[in-house]
Design a protein around this motif. Structure first.
Motif, mmCIF file in Angstrom:
data_model
loop_
_atom_site.group_PDB
_atom_site.id
_atom_site.type_symbol
_atom_site.label_atom_id
_atom_site.label_comp_id
_atom_site.label_asym_id
_atom_site.label_seq_id
_atom_site.Cartn_x
_atom_site.Cartn_y
_atom_site.Cartn_z
ATOM 1 N N VAL A 22 0.837 -1.204 0.000
ATOM 2 C CA VAL A 22 0.000 0.000 0.000
ATOM 3 C C VAL A 22 0.873 1.256 0.000
ATOM 4 O O VAL A 22 0.646 2.180 -0.797
ATOM 5 N N VAL A 23 1.882 1.304 0.861
ATOM 6 C CA VAL A 23 2.731 2.492 0.955
ATOM 7 C C VAL A 23 3.517 2.709 -0.340
ATOM 8 O O VAL A 23 3.512 3.809 -0.910
ATOM 9 N N VAL A 24 4.181 1.665 -0.822
ATOM 10 C CA VAL A 24 4.976 1.801 -2.042
ATOM 11 C C VAL A 24 4.077 2.077 -3.239
ATOM 12 O O VAL A 24 4.413 2.874 -4.120
ATOM 13 N N GLY A 25 2.904 1.445 -3.261
ATOM 14 C CA GLY A 25 1.959 1.688 -4.343
ATOM 15 C C GLY A 25 1.458 3.119 -4.371
ATOM 16 O O GLY A 25 1.350 3.726 -5.444
ATOM 17 N N LEU A 26 1.157 3.677 -3.215
ATOM 18 C CA LEU A 26 0.709 5.071 -3.163
ATOM 19 C C LEU A 26 1.814 6.035 -3.589
ATOM 20 O O LEU A 26 1.558 7.003 -4.316
ATOM 21 N N ILE A 27 3.034 5.760 -3.148
ATOM 22 C CA ILE A 27 4.151 6.615 -3.553
ATOM 23 C C ILE A 27 4.334 6.557 -5.063
ATOM 24 O O ILE A 27 4.498 7.592 -5.727
ATOM 25 N N ALA A 28 4.291 5.355 -5.625
ATOM 26 C CA ALA A 28 4.455 5.214 -7.075
ATOM 27 C C ALA A 28 3.298 5.874 -7.823
ATOM 28 O O ALA A 28 3.500 6.495 -8.872
ATOM 29 N N PHE A 29 2.093 5.775 -7.293
ATOM 30 C CA PHE A 29 0.931 6.375 -7.950
ATOM 31 C C PHE A 29 1.038 7.896 -7.972
ATOM 32 O O PHE A 29 0.805 8.526 -9.008
ATOM 33 N N PHE A 30 1.409 8.484 -6.842
ATOM 34 C CA PHE A 30 1.482 9.937 -6.780
ATOM 35 C C PHE A 30 2.678 10.495 -7.557
ATOM 36 O O PHE A 30 2.655 11.652 -7.978
ATOM 37 N N GLN A 31 3.712 9.690 -7.756
ATOM 38 C CA GLN A 31 4.838 10.126 -8.569
ATOM 39 C C GLN A 31 4.664 9.726 -10.033
ATOM 40 O O GLN A 31 5.573 9.923 -10.834
ATOM 41 N N ARG A 32 3.517 9.148 -10.343
ATOM 42 C CA ARG A 32 3.143 8.722 -11.701
ATOM 43 C C ARG A 32 4.137 7.744 -12.306
ATOM 44 O O ARG A 32 4.518 7.839 -13.458
ATOM 45 N N ARG A 33 4.550 6.806 -11.500
ATOM 46 C CA ARG A 33 5.410 5.705 -11.950
ATOM 47 C C ARG A 33 4.525 4.457 -12.031
ATOM 48 O O ARG A 33 4.495 3.625 -11.129
ATOM 49 N N MET A 35 4.557 1.784 -14.027
ATOM 50 C CA MET A 35 5.204 0.472 -14.141
ATOM 51 C C MET A 35 5.654 -0.018 -12.764
ATOM 52 O O MET A 35 5.527 -1.200 -12.451
ATOM 53 N N GLN A 36 6.150 0.882 -11.938
ATOM 54 C CA GLN A 36 6.532 0.515 -10.578
ATOM 55 C C GLN A 36 5.293 0.123 -9.779
ATOM 56 O O GLN A 36 5.344 -0.821 -8.989
ATOM 57 N N LEU A 37 4.192 0.810 -10.006
ATOM 58 C CA LEU A 37 2.946 0.484 -9.319
ATOM 59 C C LEU A 37 2.474 -0.915 -9.696
ATOM 60 O O LEU A 37 2.111 -1.715 -8.827
ATOM 61 N N ILE A 38 2.497 -1.228 -10.972
ATOM 62 C CA ILE A 38 2.052 -2.542 -11.428
ATOM 63 C C ILE A 38 2.977 -3.638 -10.898
ATOM 64 O O ILE A 38 2.518 -4.681 -10.417
ATOM 65 N N ALA A 39 4.287 -3.405 -10.949
ATOM 66 C CA ALA A 39 5.241 -4.385 -10.438
ATOM 67 C C ALA A 39 5.071 -4.595 -8.935
ATOM 68 O O ALA A 39 5.140 -5.730 -8.443
ATOM 69 N N THR A 40 4.812 -3.525 -8.204
ATOM 70 C CA THR A 40 4.593 -3.627 -6.766
ATOM 71 C C THR A 40 3.363 -4.458 -6.465
ATOM 72 O O THR A 40 3.376 -5.309 -5.565
ATOM 73 N N ILE A 41 2.301 -4.245 -7.204
ATOM 74 C CA ILE A 41 1.074 -5.003 -6.983
ATOM 75 C C ILE A 41 1.287 -6.485 -7.285
ATOM 76 O O ILE A 41 0.848 -7.352 -6.521
ATOM 77 N N ILE A 42 1.983 -6.784 -8.371
ATOM 78 C CA ILE A 42 2.209 -8.185 -8.748
ATOM 79 C C ILE A 42 3.089 -8.899 -7.721
ATOM 80 O O ILE A 42 2.759 -9.989 -7.253
#
Length: 71
Positions: A22-33, A35-42
């Motif tokens: 959740v934390v890494v996903g939110l950071i990646a989402f707000f920084q508009r990354r 691919m990092q968001l998708i990789a974090t979720i997987i």
């Protein structure tokens, strides 16, 4: 006794994994990354399956590896 301790540790590790995703996903989402968001979720989903799946998931994985390796 040790089995209960191991189950408790895996359960706690599962919640830590969920919080980290959740934390890494939110950071990646707000920084508009995205691919990092998708990789974090997987990766988080795979780790949580092992953490929350328990003994049956580990036995299934072990049996799959035995079949692949021909043991």
């Amino acid at each position: 006794m040790f089995q209960h301790a191991a189950q408790w540790i895996l359960q706690q590790a599962g919640w830590v994994i969920v919080a980290a995703v959740v934390v890494v996903g939110l950071i990646a989402f707000f920084q508009r990354r995205f691919m990092q968001l998708i990789a974090t979720i997987i990766v988080g989903a795979l780790l949580s399956v092992f953490a929350f799946g328990g003994e049956s998931t580990m036995e299934s994985l072990a049996n799959t590896f035995k079949t692949i390796l021909g043991i």
